[in-house]
Scaffold this active site. Structure first.
Site, mmCIF file in Angstrom:
data_model
loop_
_atom_site.group_PDB
_atom_site.id
_atom_site.type_symbol
_atom_site.label_atom_id
_atom_site.label_comp_id
_atom_site.label_asym_id
_atom_site.label_seq_id
_atom_site.Cartn_x
_atom_site.Cartn_y
_atom_site.Cartn_z
ATOM 1 N N SER A 113 9.821 -72.359 32.145
ATOM 2 C CA SER A 113 10.589 -72.049 33.348
ATOM 3 C C SER A 113 10.708 -73.274 34.261
ATOM 4 O O SER A 113 9.897 -74.204 34.206
ATOM 5 C CB SER A 113 9.913 -70.915 34.122
ATOM 6 O OG SER A 113 9.717 -69.801 33.276
HETATM 7 N N1 SAM Z 1 5.413 -68.773 30.891
HETATM 8 C C1 SAM Z 1 6.092 -69.656 29.977
HETATM 9 C C2 SAM Z 1 5.777 -71.093 30.186
HETATM 10 O O1 SAM Z 1 5.068 -71.439 31.141
HETATM 11 O O2 SAM Z 1 6.231 -71.894 29.356
HETATM 12 C C3 SAM Z 1 7.591 -69.449 29.996
HETATM 13 C C4 SAM Z 1 7.939 -68.418 29.056
HETATM 14 S S1 SAM Z 1 9.547 -68.116 28.515
HETATM 15 C C5 SAM Z 1 10.541 -68.093 29.949
HETATM 16 C C6 SAM Z 1 9.274 -66.384 28.128
HETATM 17 C C7 SAM Z 1 8.353 -66.141 26.955
HETATM 18 O O3 SAM Z 1 8.133 -64.731 26.859
HETATM 19 C C8 SAM Z 1 8.907 -66.584 25.618
HETATM 20 O O4 SAM Z 1 8.016 -67.475 25.003
HETATM 21 C C9 SAM Z 1 9.051 -65.294 24.838
HETATM 22 O O5 SAM Z 1 8.828 -65.429 23.463
HETATM 23 C C10 SAM Z 1 7.992 -64.423 25.495
HETATM 24 N N2 SAM Z 1 8.185 -62.978 25.327
HETATM 25 C C11 SAM Z 1 9.338 -62.261 25.326
HETATM 26 N N3 SAM Z 1 9.081 -60.952 25.161
HETATM 27 C C12 SAM Z 1 7.727 -60.837 25.060
HETATM 28 C C13 SAM Z 1 6.848 -59.731 24.875
HETATM 29 N N4 SAM Z 1 7.293 -58.487 24.735
HETATM 30 N N5 SAM Z 1 5.524 -59.973 24.838
HETATM 31 C C14 SAM Z 1 5.029 -61.246 24.958
HETATM 32 N N6 SAM Z 1 5.827 -62.326 25.117
HETATM 33 C C15 SAM Z 1 7.152 -62.123 25.168
#
Ligand code: SAM
Length: 202
Positions: free
Chosen positions: A52
């Site tokens: 993000s």
């Molecule tokens: N917090 C992260 C960082 O600091 O890099 C940014 C994450 S990115 C915007 C969102 C993440 O959520 C992705 O890696 C995606 O694979 C994960 N994601 C999506 N749905 C999910 C779920 N149901 N459970 C766990 N992770 C999930």
């Protein structure tokens, strides 16, 4: 990055600002993106996912009101950067990532940077939270479900806060605070996150 993108936009929590200054964001992005690590935008981390924008990481960390010793759940580990920022603020962090290679990469970098004791990463669907370690002082969700997953609300302590982007085409960043009698919900800002996959989409 911190003074022009984060303090200038009103983030004032000293613990957040210190963590944003001290956690090396460049280590969490793929080699090809390193030159852009401190720019004011999300960056690709592969598998169609992103780390993000720094301001959003700071704003969500401030909204979570994390104090040293707090137990925090993160849903959506991605690169591991948000988890490292929360750990740097003094939290014990449990983080869940649905894409296994991302979970593995985040674990490796967090361990290299000395966060292994303070951040536990597991591969799985974060929709159901992590009941074995609940209740949490704060829950930070970094992928957007169409509506708030009920299990996450139920895993908050009284006084605890859930910070979560919600919506399909238009998303809002919400905070949900658990009170003695129920939940108090506030909408903070419009945002654009990747969708929460897994059970949230059923
Ligand atoms: N917090 C992260 C960082 O600091 O890099 C940014 C994450 S990115 C915007 C969102 C993440 O959520 C992705 O890696 C995606 O694979 C994960 N994601 C999506 N749905 C999910 C779920 N149901 N459970 C766990 N992770 C999930």
């Amino acid at each position: 990055m911190v003074s022009t993108q984060i303090e200038a936009r009103g983030v004032a929590d000293a613990r957040v600002l210190r963590a944003m200054r001290e956690v090396p964001r460049d280590r969490f992005v793929p080699e090809a993106q390193r030159a852009y690590a401190y720019e004011d935008r999300p960056l690709s981390i592969g598998h169609g996912q992103t780390i993000s924008q720094p301001y959003i990481v700071a704003r969500m960390s401030e909204l979570a009101r994390v104090k040293p010793g707090d137990v925090v759940l993160e849903v959506g580990t991605g690169s591991g950067y948000q988890a490292a920022v929360l750990a740097h603020m003094g939290a014990k962090v449990f983080s869940i990532e649905i894409i296994e290679p991302l979970a593995d990469r985040a674990k490796a970098i967090l361990s290299e940077l000395g966060y292994a004791e303070r951040v536990r990463v597991r591969h799985g669907d974060g929709y159901a939270g992590w009941p074995e370690h609940a209740p949490f002082d704060a829950i930070v969700v970094t992928a957007a479900p169409p509506k708030i997953p009920e299990p996450l609300k139920q895993q908050l302590k009284v006084g605890g806060r859930l910070v979560i982007p919600v919506g399909k085409h238009f998303q809002s960043l919400l905070t949900v605070t658990r009170t003695k009698d129920g939940f108090r919900e506030e909408s903070v800002i419009p945002v654009r996150f990747v969708p929460m996959t897994g059970k949230a989409q059923e």
